[in-house]
Design a protein around this motif. Structure first.
Motif, PDB file in Angstrom:
ATOM      1  N   PRO A 127       0.896  -1.277   0.016  1.00  0.00           N
ATOM      2  CA  PRO A 127      -0.037  -0.174   0.013  1.00  0.00           C
ATOM      3  C   PRO A 127       0.659   1.401  -0.107  1.00  0.00           C
ATOM      4  O   PRO A 127       0.392   2.321  -0.233  1.00  0.00           O
ATOM      5  CB  PRO A 127      -0.851  -0.080   1.225  1.00  0.00           C
ATOM      6  N   GLY A 128       1.939   1.241   0.645  1.00  0.00           N
ATOM      7  CA  GLY A 128       2.824   2.461   0.495  1.00  0.00           C
ATOM      8  C   GLY A 128       3.526   2.604  -0.657  1.00  0.00           C
ATOM      9  O   GLY A 128       4.699   3.402  -0.913  1.00  0.00           O
ATOM     10  N   GLU A 129       3.419   1.691  -1.779  1.00  0.00           N
ATOM     11  CA  GLU A 129       4.401   2.018  -3.043  1.00  0.00           C
ATOM     12  C   GLU A 129       3.391   2.400  -4.164  1.00  0.00           C
ATOM     13  O   GLU A 129       3.713   2.315  -5.391  1.00  0.00           O
ATOM     14  CB  GLU A 129       5.091   0.503  -3.474  1.00  0.00           C
ATOM     15  N   LEU A 130       2.231   2.973  -4.025  1.00  0.00           N
ATOM     16  CA  LEU A 130       1.191   3.288  -5.063  1.00  0.00           C
ATOM     17  C   LEU A 130       2.044   4.500  -5.730  1.00  0.00           C
ATOM     18  O   LEU A 130       2.775   5.146  -5.035  1.00  0.00           O
ATOM     19  CB  LEU A 130       0.135   3.756  -4.502  1.00  0.00           C
ATOM     20  N   MET A 131       1.730   4.576  -7.141  1.00  0.00           N
ATOM     21  CA  MET A 131       2.500   5.584  -7.725  1.00  0.00           C
ATOM     22  C   MET A 131       1.987   6.923  -7.326  1.00  0.00           C
ATOM     23  O   MET A 131       0.664   7.267  -7.110  1.00  0.00           O
ATOM     24  CB  MET A 131       2.260   5.625  -9.285  1.00  0.00           C
ATOM     25  N   LYS A 132       2.845   7.978  -7.022  1.00  0.00           N
ATOM     26  CA  LYS A 132       2.529   9.193  -6.751  1.00  0.00           C
ATOM     27  C   LYS A 132       2.216   9.964  -7.784  1.00  0.00           C
ATOM     28  O   LYS A 132       2.727  10.076  -9.049  1.00  0.00           O
ATOM     29  CB  LYS A 132       3.742   9.895  -5.867  1.00  0.00           C
ATOM     30  N   ASP A 133       1.155  10.854  -7.654  1.00  0.00           N
ATOM     31  CA  ASP A 133       0.571  11.696  -8.754  1.00  0.00           C
ATOM     32  C   ASP A 133       1.619  12.793  -8.957  1.00  0.00           C
ATOM     33  O   ASP A 133       2.485  13.271  -8.158  1.00  0.00           O
ATOM     34  CB  ASP A 133      -0.732  12.512  -8.236  1.00  0.00           C
TER      35      ASP A 133
END
Length: 291
Positions: free
Chosen positions: A231-237
């Motif tokens: 969950p902490g590795e989602l692509m950053k906008d």
């Protein structure tokens, strides 16, 4: 080269409240131009009408047989009359020859054929059919191809009007600089982990659902096990500042706001983030929600 950043926004054709409010956003830009950053234009909306078997990207509830072309025209013409294109998301990659004569899909393309509008494709079969039958449309190479082969994407940039670049490359300015700036589009957001092993499977599950096939619920992108595991590795906008850096360093000015799956408050927040001056963010949100 123009100094204007050009953004394509998801939605505008479906029947949800969030889609209806996108017209309100355009009216806000017309009547309250002081609220918005200069030099950032809405180039197009990418979406489709519910129930069409050529649809991809997301499952849109509704029956194609109940579509009124007259009602569809009201939506498309609202944007086209303002020189804003409508890009149909016909990215279903499971189509066969038997799907090409589909009456409603062809009615839609016939009704809105114009150089201002485009079709986003993943199926080579459908692409060839559209190029032959509806040659006025621009053709866009969809990110749903899920390819990270630079050579393939460079070749696509020569053959298509626009190529959507994998969002994993958003911050690799050296790599982005290899592409012809006017032929590529950068995704501002992607709600998944980088290089998700199941991304192609997610798109195919959506394609199956749009064709009316039974789909394993676990194949849904909303239930991606990798999103749950990391969950902490989602692509950053991308931020607005990063958009400007990309433009300055590479010349790329086409961006894509992929927010069709979001509810109304989150879509308003996304639009405000990229278009609205900070001092007007609150009044813009009130305007958008106080219909």
């Amino acid at each position: 080269m123009t100094n204007t950043l050009s953004v394509s926004i998801g939605g505008g054709l479906a029947c949800t409240e969030a889609d209806k409010y996108l017209q309100r956003f355009i009216l806000a830009k017309e009547f309250h131009s002081e609220w918005f950053y200069p030099g950032i234009e809405v180039k197009s909306f990418f979406d489709s009408f519910p129930g069409l078997i050529w649809n991809g990207g997301r499952v849109m509830e509704g029956m194609a047989e109940s579509l009124s072309i007259a009602e569809c025209k009201k939506k498309v013409e609202f944007f086209n009359q303002r020189n804003i294109g409508v890009y149909f998301t016909f990215t279903n990659n499971l189509l066969t020859e038997e799907h090409l004569p589909n009456t409603v899909c062809n009615q839609v393309l016939k009704a809105f054929e114009s150089p201002l509008n485009a079709v986003i494709v993943c199926s080579k079969l459908l692409e060839n059919y559209i190029r032959s039958s509806y040659p006025q449309y621009k053709i866009i190479y969809s990110v749903t191809h899920v390819t990270y082969d630079k050579a393939i994407l460079l070749k696509a940039a020569k053959e298509y009007d626009l190529v959507v670049i994998p969002p994993e490359w958003n911050r690799d300015l050296a790599l982005l600089s290899c592409f012809p700036a006017e032929k590529v589009e950068i995704m501002l957001c992607e709600p998944c982990i980088p290089y998700c092993p199941n991304r192609k499977e997610h798109y195919r599950a959506t394609d199956k659902a749009n064709l009316g096939y039974t789909v394993d619920p676990e194949a849904s992108p909303h239930k991606c096990k990798y999103k749950a595991l990391f969950p902490g590795e989602l692509m950053k906008d991308l931020s607005l500042a990063e958009m400007l850096t990309i433009f300055t360093e590479t010349g790329i000015r086409h961006f894509k706001l992929s927010n069709r799956a979001l509810d109304l408050p989150r879509r308003i927040e996304h639009i405000s983030r990229y278009f609205v001056r900070k001092e007007y963010a609150e009044v813009f949100t009130i305007y958008m929600t106080d219909a």
